[in-house]
Design an enzyme around this catalytic site. Structure first.
Site, PDB file in Angstrom:
ATOM      1  N   CYS A 183      -4.542  -1.671  -1.839  1.00  0.00           N
ATOM      2  CA  CYS A 183      -4.711  -0.241  -2.071  1.00  0.00           C
ATOM      3  C   CYS A 183      -5.704  -0.094  -3.221  1.00  0.00           C
ATOM      4  O   CYS A 183      -5.457  -0.600  -4.321  1.00  0.00           O
ATOM      5  CB  CYS A 183      -3.351   0.344  -2.439  1.00  0.00           C
ATOM      6  N   ASN A 184      -6.811   0.584  -2.967  1.00  0.00           N
ATOM      7  CA  ASN A 184      -7.813   0.780  -4.023  1.00  0.00           C
ATOM      8  C   ASN A 184      -7.236   1.615  -5.166  1.00  0.00           C
ATOM      9  O   ASN A 184      -7.521   1.366  -6.332  1.00  0.00           O
ATOM     10  CB  ASN A 184      -9.033   1.520  -3.469  1.00  0.00           C
ATOM     11  N   THR A 185      -6.423   2.614  -4.808  1.00  0.00           N
ATOM     12  CA  THR A 185      -5.886   3.529  -5.821  1.00  0.00           C
ATOM     13  C   THR A 185      -4.947   2.767  -6.763  1.00  0.00           C
ATOM     14  O   THR A 185      -5.045   2.889  -7.990  1.00  0.00           O
ATOM     15  CB  THR A 185      -5.131   4.684  -5.123  1.00  0.00           C
TER      16      THR A 185
ATOM     17  N   CYS B 130     -11.162   3.126   0.314  1.00  0.00           N
ATOM     18  CA  CYS B 130      -9.712   3.320   0.494  1.00  0.00           C
ATOM     19  C   CYS B 130      -9.340   2.489   1.707  1.00  0.00           C
ATOM     20  O   CYS B 130     -10.058   2.509   2.723  1.00  0.00           O
ATOM     21  CB  CYS B 130      -9.422   4.796   0.745  1.00  0.00           C
ATOM     22  N   THR B 131      -8.237   1.747   1.620  1.00  0.00           N
ATOM     23  CA  THR B 131      -7.911   0.814   2.700  1.00  0.00           C
ATOM     24  C   THR B 131      -7.478   1.512   3.997  1.00  0.00           C
ATOM     25  O   THR B 131      -7.411   0.879   5.043  1.00  0.00           O
ATOM     26  CB  THR B 131      -6.814  -0.173   2.254  1.00  0.00           C
TER      27      THR B 131
ATOM     28  N   ASP C  29       0.872  -1.182   0.000  1.00  0.00           N
ATOM     29  CA  ASP C  29       0.000   0.000   0.000  1.00  0.00           C
ATOM     30  C   ASP C  29       0.910   1.233   0.000  1.00  0.00           C
ATOM     31  O   ASP C  29       2.115   1.123   0.224  1.00  0.00           O
ATOM     32  CB  ASP C  29      -0.883  -0.012   1.268  1.00  0.00           C
TER      33      ASP C  29
HETATM   34  N1  DGL Z   1      -4.835   3.144   0.910  1.00  0.00           N
HETATM   35  C1  DGL Z   1      -4.862   3.528  -0.458  1.00  0.00           C
HETATM   36  C2  DGL Z   1      -6.185   3.276  -1.113  1.00  0.00           C
HETATM   37  O1  DGL Z   1      -6.825   2.297  -0.767  1.00  0.00           O
HETATM   38  C3  DGL Z   1      -4.110   4.789  -0.843  1.00  0.00           C
HETATM   39  C4  DGL Z   1      -4.490   6.063  -0.197  1.00  0.00           C
HETATM   40  C5  DGL Z   1      -3.538   7.171  -0.533  1.00  0.00           C
HETATM   41  O2  DGL Z   1      -2.324   6.930  -0.453  1.00  0.00           O
HETATM   42  O3  DGL Z   1      -4.001   8.256  -0.890  1.00  0.00           O
HETATM   43  O4  DGL Z   1      -6.607   3.957  -1.995  1.00  0.00           O
END
Ligand code: DGL
Length: 261
Positions: free
Chosen positions: A71-73, A182-183, A8
């Site tokens: 990580c969703n992103t 977002c995780t 992540d």
């Molecule tokens: N935890 C990540 C997600 O799930 C990234 C968040 C980030 O770094 O902005 O999107």
């Protein structure tokens, strides 16, 4: 036992790793937090894609035989490229749970809190398009949340202010379900419940993601698992935050290291 890589931008993927410890405690995990570059949410798609490929390559170079993109992103911007580059390795990603949310919502109004990058991605918009007839989605970028969560201070007053600012319009528009896309955000679930009460259903897909991981990489023996926390910034802090934020790591072998990836 296979080693499983999990990565992540920072500590968000610990919400997924915690679920992995619960459902698959015998595996050995390598957790990589790219904290020097967090947050990813406002970076360009090209940057997130190329950085995610680098992190994934590094985990595979450390003998991981499967990778969870926690990580969703990174999933939204890079999973197709990662799968193309490493076709021999199971790659498990995470997407905002808008499908279960649409099924659960009584009002057929669902709030989605995710990073700007996830919300703008082709992948998310393609998924959204498949559900638009059934449900209305109110999307909101959680700008500012990730840097605050990265400090580990989940009682920070600014977190409360931002959550009120982002979620109140959804509730006022009659949304009864909120997707945490977002995780990092599952760590805010207790605060969200405190602010908005039990009538707002919160959807977090970590359990489903790890179920999928277990289908692809089942445990074959029962033994105490291990975890190594790798950080591109501060591994001691990562290990401390992991202890503080996670519930299922009591009996495993733990170590940590700073890495330049
Ligand atoms: N935890 C990540 C997600 O799930 C990234 C968040 C980030 O770094 O902005 O999107």
């Amino acid at each position: 036992m296979p080693k499983i890589g999990v990565f992540d931008s920072g500590i968000g993927g610990l919400s997924i790793l915690d679920e992995a410890f619960l459902q698959a405690p015998s595996h050995d995990y390598l957790y990589l937090a790219d904290s020097v570059n967090a947050p990813y949410g406002e970076q360009s798609s090209a940057w997130v894609a190329s950085r995610s490929l680098q992190l994934c390559s590094w985990l595979i170079s450390q003998s991981c035989s499967a990778v969870v993109v926690a990580c969703n992103t990174a999933t939204a911007q890079a999973i197709d490229q990662i799968r193309k580059k490493f076709p021999q390795i199971p790659i498990i990603g995470i997407e905002p749970g808008i499908k279960p949310a649409a099924a659960l919502s009584q009002t057929k109004k669902v709030g989605v809190l995710a990073t700007a990058s996830t919300l703008q991605s082709e992948k998310f918009n393609a998924l959204l398009a498949t559900l638009l007839g059934d449900c209305e989605f109110i999307t909101q970028a959680g700008v500012g949340l990730v840097p605050l969560i990265e400090t580990g201070d989940l009682q920070h007053p600014q977190l409360e202010q931002l959550l009120i600012q982002y979620i109140t319009p959804m509730v006022q528009a009659n949304a009864d379900t909120l997707v945490l896309g977002c995780t990092h955000y599952p760590f805010l679930e207790p605060l969200i419940q405190k602010l908005f009460g039990p009538n707002l259903h919160v959807i977090n897909t970590s359990s489903a993601v790890i179920k999928q991981m277990c289908r692809l990489i089942p445990e074959t023996i029962s033994k105490p698992g291990s975890v190594t926390y790798y950080s591109t910034q501060n591994s001691a802090q990562l290990e401390t935050l992991a202890k503080q934020l996670m519930s299922h790591q009591r009996t495993r072998l733990v170590s940590s290291e700073i890495v330049a990836v």
